[in-house]
Design an enzyme around this catalytic site. Structure first.
Site, PDB file in Angstrom:
ATOM      1  N   SER A   1      -3.155   8.673   6.335  1.00 45.28           N
ATOM      2  CA  SER A   1      -1.700   8.678   6.159  1.00 45.28           C
ATOM      3  C   SER A   1      -1.069  10.025   6.470  1.00 45.28           C
ATOM      4  O   SER A   1      -0.044  10.089   7.164  1.00 45.28           O
ATOM      5  CB  SER A   1      -1.308   8.225   4.752  1.00 45.28           C
ATOM      6  OG  SER A   1      -1.793   9.123   3.771  1.00 45.28           O
TER       7      SER A   1
ATOM      8  N   CYS B   1       0.824  -1.206   0.000  1.00 45.76           N
ATOM      9  CA  CYS B   1       0.000   0.000   0.000  1.00 45.76           C
ATOM     10  C   CYS B   1       0.859   1.257   0.000  1.00 45.76           C
ATOM     11  O   CYS B   1       1.679   1.460   0.906  1.00 45.76           O
ATOM     12  CB  CYS B   1      -0.925   0.002   1.217  1.00 45.76           C
ATOM     13  SG  CYS B   1      -1.843   1.545   1.394  1.00 45.76           S
TER      14      CYS B   1
ATOM     15  N   LYS C   1     -10.298  -7.990   5.600  1.00 44.48           N
ATOM     16  CA  LYS C   1      -9.914  -7.251   6.808  1.00 44.48           C
ATOM     17  C   LYS C   1     -10.433  -7.931   8.068  1.00 44.48           C
ATOM     18  O   LYS C   1     -11.605  -8.301   8.127  1.00 44.48           O
ATOM     19  CB  LYS C   1     -10.455  -5.822   6.744  1.00 44.48           C
ATOM     20  CG  LYS C   1      -9.756  -5.004   5.680  1.00 44.48           C
ATOM     21  CD  LYS C   1     -10.455  -3.718   5.360  1.00 44.48           C
ATOM     22  CE  LYS C   1      -9.919  -3.203   4.030  1.00 44.48           C
ATOM     23  NZ  LYS C   1     -10.614  -2.010   3.564  1.00 44.48           N
TER      24      LYS C   1
END
Lengths: 240, 231
Positions: free
Chosen positions: B74, B20, B47
């Site tokens: 992020s 990712c 997940k």
């Protein structure tokens, strides 16, 4: 300074040294975020509204992305609503809208960075009425709102506790526009039984001077949104 | 079906995924600042319930956890790490420079949008997306000339780590979709920048190779994303 939106072929109004200017649009929720921060912090500024369908070259020169809000001060230019608001909080720290504690500031940023999950539904809900998937869309809408309801219940009257903070101003503009949604989708109304904290919060926010000053009536929002969808946005609606 | 891996008091953990690019941003910051951390990789197509319930209801990586503190998104993770671990400061002190660097990241978002269109959009739109991506990158080719060896100046700073993960993936993207947008020599300043970034220790620690990325993209196209490429 004229409130009318300046478009292609117009001249850029000269900016006096030391004056803070906001390039804006009267019905833009993103620009409203920055207007709220400026007003709540009692910062002196002037506004130039932009015709976003026919942008002047001088506006594109300042923001190649071509969106409002844009802040200009002497030779400094800042755009992107979250960047503008963090910048203002740094330069004009009274009252401080982003916590000085790094972790609390991060939790607040997470709240407005993930609010896109709510704002995208403002576009999807009207579409879902047309294509028959409204129920599914409303369930997603309520699921996202529950995150904010839950967070608010842990914090107080405002997301800032006993007084508003940056989160309150970053998310308010869309709550103001819910009446536009409920005309086609009454299910989008914030039900005080399902969302007691958000319902009370909305009433409290409406009493803030900054919110009152930037507030547009539901009829104005509906008119603007319809004119936008019809391809001829009425940026100057309501001006003499 | 997994259970929450117990977290020792005082340990900084990053919830991540090897492939990712958003998680890579945070991993670059951790590496560059030498911040001790443990990694828990999350399988992004399956997940774990505990991740959604305890860590991030949106289910995305990266997320950072230390004791009772959890941060996700992020950019927020990166900023938080830089603030809490002040050595080797990555964010400029000057608020205006901070703002301009954030604006550059937003501009880069327009580039990454085209990247995702090329990878996951209809193949008939690939050429147009490559064209738009290239135009976007030209702005960065101009910008790096104004800033120095790195967008952060003489050293890589936060802005460099925020954009690097996609630069890392461009060659593999070109190979996958058969479109050239960076390898044609038309942006020598960016090409030189990419070479300099490849020498940065944090990048060397965190990156996967072009072959790894290409293998991953192909596994996605085949319907079974392989997050363990290169292991």
């Amino acid at each position: 300074m004229s409130e009318k939106a300046l478009g292609r072929g117009s001249q850029c109004p000269p900016l006096a040294p030391g004056t803070l200017r906001l390039y804006s649009m009267r019905f833009c929720p993103y620009a409203q975020r920055t207007r709220l921060a400026l007003l709540h912090k009692n910062i002196e500024f002037e506004t130039v509204n932009i015709n976003l369908k026919q942008k002047p070259d001088w506006f594109r020169a300042r923001n190649p992305i071509g969106l409002v809000p844009v802040l200009e001060f002497d030779d400094k230019i800042v755009y992107e609503s979250n960047v503008c608001n963090e910048y203002l909080d740094n330069i004009y720290p009274t009252p401080k809208l982003i916590p000085t504690d790094f972790y609390r500031a991060s939790r607040d940023k997470m709240l407005w960075e993930t609010f896109g999950k709510v704002t995208e539904l403002f576009y999807e809900i009207p579409k879902s009425v047309a294509d028959g998937s409204l129920d599914k869309c409303i369930r997603r809408y309520e699921r996202q709102l529950r995150r904010y309801e839950s967070e608010l219940s842990n914090r107080g009257e405002y997301f800032g506790g006993s007084s508003p903070c940056m989160v309150d101003f970053m998310i308010w503009p869309w709550f103001e526009r819910i009446p536009v949604l409920t005309i086609i989708a009454p299910e989008a109304e914030i039900d005080p039984n399902k969302f007691p904290h958000l319902s009370s919060w909305m009433k409290l926010m409406m009493e803030l001077p900054a919110v009152r000053e930037t507030y547009e009536e539901p009829t104005s929002h509906v008119h603007f949104f319809s004119s936008l969808r019809a391809g001829n946005p009425d940026y100057d609606y309501g001006l003499k | 079906g997994s259970t929450f891996p117990p977290l020792k008091a005082g340990t900084l953990r990053i919830y991540s995924n090897r492939i990712c690019p958003y998680a890579e941003r945070a991993r670059l910051v951790l590496a560059h600042k030498d911040i001790p951390n443990e990694v828990v990789n999350i399988h992004l197509s399956k997940k774990p319930e505990w991740f959604l319930e305890k860590i991030n209801p949106l289910g995305k990586v990266p997320a950072i956890q230390k004791d009772d503190k959890i941060v996700y998104e992020s950019a927020v993770c990166c900023d938080y790490l830089d603030q809490v671990y002040p050595g080797n400061k990555l964010i400029p002190d000057d608020p205006y420079q901070q703002a301009r660097d954030r604006i550059l990241v937003e501009h880069f978002g327009q580039v990454t949008t085209q990247y995702y269109k090329m990878l996951f959009g209809p193949s008939e739109n690939c050429a147009a997306a490559a064209e738009t991506l290239k135009k976007g990158l030209m702005e960065f080719d101009k910008e790096i000339q104004k800033r120095g060896d790195f967008f952060g100046g003489s050293e890589p700073r936060m802005i460099d780590f925020m954009v690097w993960p996609w630069f890392e993936r461009f060659h593999a993207t070109e190979k996958l979709v058969n479109q050239i947008f960076i390898s044609d020599g038309s942006m020598p300043n960016l090409t030189a920048y990419m070479d300099r970034m490849l020498s940065v220790p944090a990048v060397q620690k965190c990156r996967l190779s072009t072959e790894n990325h290409l293998e991953f993209y192909q596994s996605v196209k085949n319907g079974a994303p392989n997050y363990n490429v290169g292991l």
